[in-house]
Design an enzyme around this catalytic site. Structure first.
Site, short mmCIF file in Angstrom:
data_model
loop_
_atom_site.label_atom_id
_atom_site.label_comp_id
_atom_site.label_asym_id
_atom_site.label_seq_id
_atom_site.Cartn_x
_atom_site.Cartn_y
_atom_site.Cartn_z
N ARG A 1 -42.23 -11.64 44.61
CA ARG A 1 -42.04 -12.74 45.57
C ARG A 1 -41.57 -14.01 44.87
O ARG A 1 -41.93 -14.26 43.73
CB ARG A 1 -43.34 -13.03 46.32
CG ARG A 1 -43.87 -11.87 47.14
CD ARG A 1 -45.16 -12.26 47.86
NE ARG A 1 -45.67 -11.16 48.68
CZ ARG A 1 -46.48 -10.22 48.23
NH1 ARG A 1 -46.88 -10.25 46.97
NH2 ARG A 1 -46.90 -9.26 49.03
N HIS B 1 -37.48 -5.86 45.31
CA HIS B 1 -38.30 -4.74 44.86
C HIS B 1 -37.69 -4.18 43.58
O HIS B 1 -36.47 -4.02 43.49
CB HIS B 1 -38.36 -3.64 45.93
CG HIS B 1 -38.88 -4.13 47.24
ND1 HIS B 1 -40.12 -4.71 47.37
CD2 HIS B 1 -38.33 -4.14 48.47
CE1 HIS B 1 -40.32 -5.05 48.63
NE2 HIS B 1 -39.25 -4.72 49.32
N GLU C 1 -35.98 0.12 50.70
CA GLU C 1 -36.45 0.08 52.09
C GLU C 1 -35.29 0.21 53.08
O GLU C 1 -34.18 -0.23 52.81
CB GLU C 1 -37.14 -1.24 52.41
CG GLU C 1 -38.34 -1.58 51.59
CD GLU C 1 -38.90 -2.94 51.93
OE1 GLU C 1 -40.10 -3.13 51.70
OE2 GLU C 1 -38.15 -3.84 52.39
#
Length: 403
Positions: free
Chosen positions: A270, A99, A124
């Site tokens: 990704r 991220h 996260e």
């Protein structure tokens, strides 16, 4: 203020009644019935535009609701929730990803708004609800060297000299090696993986990594992400253990159920184990190549007030966007104090029955699957009145990190 969570049916989710997300959603929303064979991957709790929760009484989106009385709902200085709260039920691995930090997220959103849908960062926190497997961060360089050296196929693919450089080249050697892997030609990658699969299947005794490789190959045949298990730490978390994924830390969830909380964003870069768009060059530019042992990736909670709240553990990340408290009140206790933060909080109940009471706004019943938004005006001290003292009461509380 009861909420109805937003259910996501991503392909990697556990199916129908096997999904913890589906069980929560069935208890949370009387209109919800899981369909046989359908994946139920995530339950979103918050005001993110891609999956807003609904206020149960009125049916309006939570974001619209809080705007009516910002001071009363979120307190001073806030106009929306700074976090997104989730539950995940994972049947097959999520993509290998990082991220971006806030600055990079703003740039990516401006350049590629269809891929990076908001300008926010997305650190996260994942807390295991069941046995939970994940990849997180690069292994120590010497450990990567040993694992890669065990396979002549990987040496043929990436070059034995490049692998040997890991013993002395450190971060720069890993950066070059991982870039070489991610840019491997498909036909060479397929040859490498096929040979490795045949060797593993012929073994009488397979290692845990062999079994993981074969499991991932079944879902993502010949995907470049298969070889990342030799580069990234593989962690097996027990319920209550957690990992924190700061910006640019490479990771992938593999299996299990977890509580997840993050900054209010959906930005993902990704690079493997996915049929979706792989932004390899961006990932290689952003990813942190720091190598560290798996045990260092476990994120430890703190007990803020052992005397008044001995059964609350709080996970406090290094960003101001969010924190998560795990509340586990054992059998035999009738009353317990919960702290509401200055900007309110969202609570999810995973076990037991209670009533959550505030002197300023009254009380709400709590049981499995119940999601409640507790506004700032409820005050800083909340009381849990345990209805079933013969069962453990378990809830998770997401909030802004103003500790």
């Amino acid at each position: 203020m009861e909420l109805i969570g937003n259910v996501k049916n991503y392909d990697w989710g556990k199916l129908d009644v096997d999904s913890y997300v589906a069980k929560l959603a069935s208890a949370n929303d009387g209109k919800f019935t899981p369909e046989e064979g359908k994946p139920y991957a995530e339950l979103w709790m918050g005001d993110h535009c891609s999956g807003p929760s609904l206020v149960k009484e009125s049916g309006e989106e939570l974001g619209q609701f809080v705007q009516k009385d910002l001071l009363g709902n979120l307190g001073p200085g806030a106009s929306k929730l700074s976090y997104l709260f989730k539950v995940l039920s994972i049947r097959k691995a999520l993509s290998i990803q990082v991220h971006p930090n806030k600055e990079e997220a703003q740039k990516l959103h401006t350049q590629f708004p269809d891929v990076y849908k908001d300008p926010n960062h997305k650190p996260e926190l994942a807390i295991a609800l069941t046995d939970f497997q994940a990849m997180c961060g690069f292994r120590p360089y010497t450990e990567i060297y040993k694992l890669l050296s065990d396979w002549s196929e990987i040496g043929d693919l990436l070059g034995k000299d490049a692998i040997e450089n890991l013993t002395s080249g450190g971060e720069s050697a890993l950066k070059n090696l991982y870039a070489s892997l991610m840019h491997s030609k498909p036909e060479q990658l397929e040859k490498c993986i096929s040979s490795m699969v045949n060797k593993m299947k012929s073994k009488i005794v397979r290692s845990d990594l062999d079994n993981l490789f074969l499991q991932l190959h079944k879902d993502f045949p010949n995907d470049v992400g298969l070889l990342s298990i030799y580069f990234l730490n593989v962690l097996n978390l027990k319920p209550g253990q957690a990992i924190y994924l700061a910006a640019n830390v490479p990771h992938a969830y593999i299996s299990g159920d977890c509580i997840e909380c993050m900054a209010c964003s959906d930005n993902v870069v990704r690079a493997g184990l996915t049929p979706k768009f792989k932004d390899v060059d961006t990932l290689l530019r952003l990813v942190s190549y720091e190598g560290a042992p798996a045990e260092e990736k476990l994120y430890q909670p703190v007990q803020l007030d052992q005397d008044s709240q001995p059964h609350t553990r709080t996970f406090i990340p290094t960003v101001p966007d969010f924190a998560v408290a795990e509340i586990k009140v054992p059998k035999g206790i009738n009353r317990y104090t919960v702290t509401n933060r200055a900007n309110g909080c969202i609570m999810l109940v995973c076990s037991g029955k209670a009533r959550l009471r505030s002197e300023t706004i009254g009380e709400v019943p709590l049981e499995f699957g119940k999601i409640v938004f507790v506004p700032a005006k409820a005050g800083g001290s909340l009381e849990l009145q345990i209805v079933d003292s013969e069962s453990e009461f378990v809830a998770y509380q997401a909030m802004s990190n103003d500790f």
